[in-house]
Scaffold this active site. Structure first.
Site, mmCIF file in Angstrom:
data_model
loop_
_atom_site.group_PDB
_atom_site.id
_atom_site.type_symbol
_atom_site.label_atom_id
_atom_site.label_comp_id
_atom_site.label_asym_id
_atom_site.label_seq_id
_atom_site.Cartn_x
_atom_site.Cartn_y
_atom_site.Cartn_z
ATOM 1 N N ASP A 14 98.405 -38.532 38.094
ATOM 2 C CA ASP A 14 98.335 -39.178 36.792
ATOM 3 C C ASP A 14 97.424 -38.354 35.902
ATOM 4 O O ASP A 14 96.679 -37.486 36.372
ATOM 5 C CB ASP A 14 97.800 -40.605 36.926
ATOM 6 C CG ASP A 14 97.786 -41.354 35.593
ATOM 7 O OD1 ASP A 14 98.772 -41.209 34.830
ATOM 8 O OD2 ASP A 14 96.815 -42.055 35.297
ATOM 9 N N SER A 15 97.458 -38.660 34.613
ATOM 10 C CA SER A 15 96.597 -37.950 33.671
ATOM 11 C C SER A 15 95.138 -38.343 33.842
ATOM 12 O O SER A 15 94.244 -37.604 33.421
ATOM 13 C CB SER A 15 97.036 -38.256 32.235
ATOM 14 O OG SER A 15 96.923 -39.639 31.974
ATOM 15 N N CYS A 77 102.546 -41.908 36.208
ATOM 16 C CA CYS A 77 102.271 -41.756 34.782
ATOM 17 C C CYS A 77 103.607 -41.851 34.063
ATOM 18 O O CYS A 77 104.533 -41.084 34.371
ATOM 19 C CB CYS A 77 101.614 -40.405 34.508
ATOM 20 S SG CYS A 77 101.417 -39.992 32.754
ATOM 21 N N GLU A 156 89.816 -45.224 29.931
ATOM 22 C CA GLU A 156 89.152 -44.002 30.396
ATOM 23 C C GLU A 156 87.667 -43.962 30.025
ATOM 24 O O GLU A 156 86.857 -43.387 30.744
ATOM 25 C CB GLU A 156 89.862 -42.774 29.828
ATOM 26 C CG GLU A 156 91.231 -42.499 30.419
ATOM 27 C CD GLU A 156 91.185 -42.027 31.861
ATOM 28 O OE1 GLU A 156 90.178 -41.431 32.263
ATOM 29 O OE2 GLU A 156 92.162 -42.265 32.595
ATOM 30 N N CYS A 189 102.501 -47.911 30.755
ATOM 31 C CA CYS A 189 101.506 -46.874 31.035
ATOM 32 C C CYS A 189 100.659 -47.407 32.179
ATOM 33 O O CYS A 189 100.266 -48.585 32.165
ATOM 34 C CB CYS A 189 100.636 -46.606 29.804
ATOM 35 S SG CYS A 189 99.237 -45.503 30.124
ATOM 36 N N HIS A 191 97.685 -47.011 32.897
ATOM 37 C CA HIS A 191 96.347 -47.451 32.510
ATOM 38 C C HIS A 191 96.334 -48.922 32.080
ATOM 39 O O HIS A 191 95.331 -49.617 32.236
ATOM 40 C CB HIS A 191 95.816 -46.611 31.339
ATOM 41 C CG HIS A 191 95.399 -45.224 31.702
ATOM 42 N ND1 HIS A 191 96.305 -44.242 32.010
ATOM 43 C CD2 HIS A 191 94.172 -44.648 31.786
ATOM 44 C CE1 HIS A 191 95.663 -43.117 32.267
ATOM 45 N NE2 HIS A 191 94.367 -43.342 32.142
#
Length: 270
Positions: A14-15, A77, A156, A189, A191
């Site tokens: 994932d990012s 992701c 994040e 997403c 996240h």
């Protein structure tokens, strides 16, 4: 030989930290599997980057994880799935799974009025990946999408636990769709599940809110079993987490969200 293959880890990429929402569900459903996770912190977020950039990053990370001996790749992701899944399926000799198709199938199963709202990054919205996936399965569905670029930084930067900050950002992002007639919302997403309870509350608990972690883990199990790669027993597991960048914030989220996870973490430069 089969035992050796079975004992190889599942690669998850994932990012940033969001893919751990998928890892959490894989670990819960497949407790004997080892995870090799790659978080591309230094280049996060992917959602505002061009599809070409995201594709190149994803292929680079996939090649790196294959070099580490993974038996399967899960692209945890949505933006990376939209940009590179088909390329990697052709490029790699191991099973490759993204998060969009599992999420789309789950939305179809849960929606009663066939109206779905997708909350995602700008990159995923522009790709029309969810709309294509859902309508490709059932053309009777109506799918609308909304880019929520402030959600990934919220997670994040570890501000997602601040109810005031989260509430403001969620309201700013979703106010125009608060009264949508869609009965099902996809968190497009990985996240976003860290905001799942707040998003559900914002819609007065009247919408089914889907995140693809559960379905992705279930499909991971099916794919591994079909390919005789499922690890059903063995010694205790210590997962490996590779961070391209600074791992300090990542460790904070892990301690908070997956306190039971046994892991070793390593910073790398890619």
């Amino acid at each position: 030989m089969k035992k050796t293959l079975m004992d190889k880890p599942i690669g998850v990429m994932d990012s940033g930290v969001g893919g751990m929402t998928v890892v959490k569900e894989i670990v819960r459903q497949l407790p004997h599997e080892k995870i090799l996770y790659f978080g591309d912190i230094s280049r996060c977020p992917y959602g505002e980057k061009s599809q070409e950039e995201v594709r190149d990053y994803t292929v680079q990370i996939a090649d790196y994880l294959v070099g580490k001996g993974i038996k399967m790749l899960v692209i945890a992701c949505n933006t990376a799935t939209a940009a590179a899944l088909e390329i990697l399926k052709e490029r790699l000799d191991i099973p490759v799974l993204g998060v969009i198709q599992p999420g789309a199938r789950s939305a179809i199963q849960n929606s009663r009025n066939k109206k779905v709202l997708v909350l995602a990054t700008s990159g995923t919205v522009k790709s029309n990946a969810y709309s294509d996936a859902i309508i490709g399965i059932n053309s009777g569905f109506s799918v609308s999408s909304l880019a929520c670029p402030k959600f990934v930084p919220l997670v994040e930067q570890l501000r997602y636990k601040d109810d005031v900050v989260s509430g403001i950002i969620i309201h700013q992002s979703l106010k125009k769709h608060r009264h949508t007639d869609a009965d099902t919302i996809i968190l497009g997403c990985t996240h976003y599940p860290l905001l799942k309870a707040d998003i559900r509350n914002y819609f007065n608990n009247e919408k089914k809110v889907i995140d693809s972690g559960y379905e992705t883990a279930r499909e991971t199990s099916t794919i591994l079993n079909y390919n005789n790669l499922l690890r059903t027993s063995g010694e205790s597991i210590v997962h490996t987490i590779l961070i391209n960048g600074d791992s300090s914030r990542f460790e904070y989220v892990l301690r908070d969200w997956l306190p039971e996870l046994e892991y070793k973490i390593q910073e790398i430069e890619l």
